[in-house]
Design an enzyme around this catalytic site. Structure first.
Site, PDB file in Angstrom:
ATOM      1  N   ARG A 192      -0.629 -10.419 -12.163  1.00  8.85           N
ATOM      2  CA  ARG A 192      -1.820  -9.648 -12.090  1.00  8.85           C
ATOM      3  C   ARG A 192      -1.527  -8.135 -12.669  1.00  8.85           C
ATOM      4  O   ARG A 192      -2.330  -7.720 -13.596  1.00  8.85           O
ATOM      5  CB  ARG A 192      -2.281  -9.692 -10.872  1.00  8.85           C
ATOM      6  CG  ARG A 192      -3.343  -8.741 -10.457  1.00  8.85           C
ATOM      7  CD  ARG A 192      -3.776  -8.462  -9.095  1.00  8.85           C
ATOM      8  NE  ARG A 192      -2.849  -8.492  -8.299  1.00  8.85           N
ATOM      9  CZ  ARG A 192      -2.251  -9.632  -7.452  1.00  8.85           C
ATOM     10  NH1 ARG A 192      -3.143 -10.612  -7.388  1.00  8.85           N
ATOM     11  NH2 ARG A 192      -1.192  -9.626  -6.793  1.00  8.85           N
ATOM     12  N   THR A 193      -0.573  -7.430 -12.197  1.00  8.96           N
ATOM     13  CA  THR A 193      -0.158  -6.090 -12.960  1.00  8.96           C
ATOM     14  C   THR A 193      -0.090  -6.088 -14.451  1.00  8.96           C
ATOM     15  O   THR A 193      -0.701  -5.165 -14.968  1.00  8.96           O
ATOM     16  CB  THR A 193       0.921  -5.519 -12.178  1.00  8.96           C
ATOM     17  OG1 THR A 193       0.650  -5.571 -10.941  1.00  8.96           O
ATOM     18  CG2 THR A 193       1.227  -4.156 -12.710  1.00  8.96           C
ATOM     19  N   LYS A 200      25.093  -9.467 -19.126  1.00  7.08           N
ATOM     20  CA  LYS A 200      24.378  -9.164 -18.243  1.00  7.08           C
ATOM     21  C   LYS A 200      24.585  -7.713 -17.573  1.00  7.08           C
ATOM     22  O   LYS A 200      25.593  -6.994 -17.384  1.00  7.08           O
ATOM     23  CB  LYS A 200      24.661  -9.947 -16.883  1.00  7.08           C
ATOM     24  CG  LYS A 200      24.551 -11.582 -16.989  1.00  7.08           C
ATOM     25  CD  LYS A 200      23.032 -11.948 -16.731  1.00  7.08           C
ATOM     26  CE  LYS A 200      22.819 -13.248 -17.290  1.00  7.08           C
ATOM     27  NZ  LYS A 200      21.525 -13.175 -17.860  1.00  7.08           N
ATOM     28  N   HIS A 224       4.210   3.042  -7.051  1.00  7.54           N
ATOM     29  CA  HIS A 224       3.382   1.916  -8.162  1.00  7.54           C
ATOM     30  C   HIS A 224       2.011   3.013  -8.271  1.00  7.54           C
ATOM     31  O   HIS A 224       0.976   2.567  -7.888  1.00  7.54           O
ATOM     32  CB  HIS A 224       3.170   0.691  -7.470  1.00  7.54           C
ATOM     33  CG  HIS A 224       2.483  -0.379  -8.386  1.00  7.54           C
ATOM     34  ND1 HIS A 224       2.254  -0.061  -9.769  1.00  7.54           N
ATOM     35  CD2 HIS A 224       2.045  -1.381  -7.943  1.00  7.54           C
ATOM     36  CE1 HIS A 224       1.629  -1.121 -10.277  1.00  7.54           C
ATOM     37  NE2 HIS A 224       1.470  -1.909  -9.456  1.00  7.54           N
ATOM     38  N   ARG A 279       8.321  -2.212 -15.011  1.00  9.46           N
ATOM     39  CA  ARG A 279       8.432  -2.853 -13.837  1.00  9.46           C
ATOM     40  C   ARG A 279       9.893  -3.085 -13.580  1.00  9.46           C
ATOM     41  O   ARG A 279      10.485  -3.741 -14.163  1.00  9.46           O
ATOM     42  CB  ARG A 279       7.601  -4.259 -13.619  1.00  9.46           C
ATOM     43  CG  ARG A 279       7.813  -4.784 -12.322  1.00  9.46           C
ATOM     44  CD  ARG A 279       7.120  -4.250 -11.138  1.00  9.46           C
ATOM     45  NE  ARG A 279       6.429  -5.212 -10.370  1.00  9.46           N
ATOM     46  CZ  ARG A 279       5.326  -5.179  -9.614  1.00  9.46           C
ATOM     47  NH1 ARG A 279       4.402  -4.374 -10.060  1.00  9.46           N
ATOM     48  NH2 ARG A 279       5.022  -5.974  -8.788  1.00  9.46           N
TER      49      ARG A 279
END
Lengths: 305, 305, 305
Positions: free
Chosen positions: A54-55, A84, A134, A105
């Protein structure tokens, strides 16, 4: 007015909020015409270390409606098959060569700040850790209140649910404290009440507030009910009965006819689906406002003078 | 000059390299103007059987800066939920109907060649297996040396680290052997030295080289230090001390003032972060050069006459 | 003629099919010119709950060739990191605010219908569950027969393989029943024969059909051989010998010179790779037709009057 990085709600002063909301209003008109091609030379990277469709879609749709282009990943951890844990700073320095703005994010609190410190292009924080920020979510929620209630002064807002670790609740309470004659209600089981740092901030700014463990005598007098989910992990095995915080048609009947219901989404049983069709249910409109607010923010970022 | 498939470094002759670098220079000017819309009817597929956000974003950014469009997957193995292991050849035949060029990252050595053999559209190899090729990476590194040193003749280059399985080191040594008066140094623990096939190739082409297990008396006289990582899996439990190959400010002090440091990225502790701010640290500029070089390659592919 | 949701094959009447095929013909001409920019203000979301690179790329390529833009996910289940199992209905309501059309691949039969019931934008079903529908696949197959055979009346079609749970076979048999003088052959092991509901439907529509467990005396007289895979899970440990249903050059020799071979792809050993180069092998052309048919469907959806 020019924005560089968007890292935390605190950076939004009243004049910036005013310009943002004016631009968001304009962007709704642009959307009604099917968008613009004004930014067709711009590239946005959505660099997501955790998936959040969604974001991500909301940011990408805003960029496409501005005519821009998108580089997209929901598995930024797979940046390289060889190492990594490449340093976030190096990743940001490299991705900044590929685009004009990075929507990040990250899974760690403070990730956006670290990124902004080294980035050659603007960073937009799209969530950094459970305890982090956010800010664009808080801004679209502020805009929703403004758009629905036509003011931000003199409003009373009730936050309901698991408030102690509610990132959106904390940010929104912070932003609302900038306005006049605001009254905030925090309705939660005692174990999940809003944390003292927010209350301290409200007191410093002379904002009236009230704590309660029940909706009684509150939902009938507020302009905004901001509902959140009480997680099963937190309530199971305790005395807490989450159902007394659920919003159903009984609660609706007590609410003011011109009040609104908001929710950070996705919602679950804490709002009865019978509520969806009530005009006061503003949560789908709230989600839709992500587009015009993010278009407005991007336009402020791209505008260098 | 027209290119069809880009499968391996060996296909790049001196005239093609010259045209490529001229075009890359042009593309840097195009980028300074915000890109072009010249190829807005073209579609590139990035068909990645392994995720590699940096390589994928670099190709996709190049395509978007040319005005083109992108179809993208990092999980090409999930081509179908029904059959595991559809033949690569069939996949390529089908995807070729959807786009104008395929950028392929495959897990098997020779994957790109197999794809090119059946494809109706150009294939660009973006890495095929640990022992395979990644030609556009080698080309952007050559361009970086050319761009930083303003020549490719008469250069001395030191490769440091785990050289026996270094795909980029092998490709770059191969390409450098096309130029005049080049001298190559290979600095590695004995167990990780560059393999004889490359040395044979250098001898056939009359290229001077020297092997060493220490940086001493070498880093002070080369134009380019190409650093690579020594993996823990390879060094653990052996006599190898990776730290003697690390590049820190002490090594920097010995290097020529107009030399450069390169790295295939992502880097880790083998380059001290204090080195990042030295003007000789060229690795972020090297990564940025991926855009103009890939734009140049794509323009050569799209130009049919 | 205007389409809203595309949920199941049954909604396609003869007049709609005729318009669709006319438009698909037109779109092939548009593709020959490199596409159009007519829909550069439109956004399509590909909301896939299961990865399927081919289907997703085919839709996205069609949208890009129309000049449109794409929001894309192959892991729609990761819609939120907070709640597993957000209601599909809420997801659709929210995503509908971000785009002009949603292409939905869902894991549950009936998912597309549920989505269409609440969506503010058109829903295109790109597969909903094993027992569900995948109507655009059936349409591109119908178009392929029309494009290759220049008619849809009077044709004889043999379906071969595991027919009882073949979603594409069932849909195509359904659509073919709309035309005149069609004869269908179903060639399968008894345990995998086409289910009675389809046969009932054929009888109601006066369509001739024949069941067989062998290709003998059938492949030599049909216009279309539609081959499908017999899964190992179904045949292992039974008396079924899948190899007698394989299509190789021996079978080819018996087929009519102007017949065609189709396959829903991806194919495996059920079609010998020696067949690929025969002009009657239409399965790669069939896959390519996904672009013009999906462009035609999207144009019918975007055309509101």
């Amino acid at each position: 007015m020019y924005l560089k990085h968007i890292v935390e709600s605190q950076q939004f002063t009243l004049p910036i909020l005013k310009e943002l909301f004016d631009r968001a209003d304009q962007m709704n008109k642009v959307l009604a015409r099917g968008g613009t091609r004004d930014y067709d030379r711009k590239i946005m990277s959505t660099l997501f270390y955790q998936p959040s469709t969604r974001t991500r879609f909301s940011f990408e749709s805003a960029m496409l409606r501005l005519g821009g282009n998108v580089l997209s990943t929901e598995q930024a951890d797979a940046f390289s098959s060889e190492i990594k844990g490449e340093m976030l700073e190096d990743t940001i320095r490299i991705i900044g060569n590929y685009c004009d703005v990075i929507v990040l994010r990250h899974h760690e609190e403070g990730g956006a700040k670290r990124a902004a410190a080294v980035s050659s292009v603007p960073i937009i924080n799209a969530g950094d850790g459970a305890g982090g920020q956010h800010p664009t979510q808080a801004l679209l929620e502020m805009y929703t209140i403004y758009d629905e209630c036509k003011t931000l002064n003199g409003l009373s807002v009730a936050f309901i649910g698991q408030l102690d670790d509610g990132r959106t609740v904390r940010s929104l309470a912070y932003l609302l404290s900038k306005f006049e004659r605001v009254k905030l209600y925090f309705i939660a089981p005692d174990e999940m009440q809003i944390k003292p740092d927010i209350l301290d901030h409200l007191e410093e700014n002379g904002i009236a507030y009230q704590l309660s463990s029940s909706m009684e005598d509150i939902v009938n007098k507020v302009d905004v009910v901001y509902q959140t989910r009480i997680s099963e992990e937190r309530s199971a095995g305790t005395d807490i009965d989450p159902s007394i915080y659920y919003l159903d048609t009984n609660v609706l009947q007590k609410m003011k006819y011109n009040s609104i219901i908001m929710h950070p989404m996705p919602k679950s049983i804490e709002i009865s689906s019978a509520v969806d069709s009530d005009p006061r249910a503003a949560y789908f409109r709230q989600s839709a406002n992500g587009i015009c607010v993010r278009m407005a923010l991007l336009s402020m970022i791209f505008e260098k003078d």
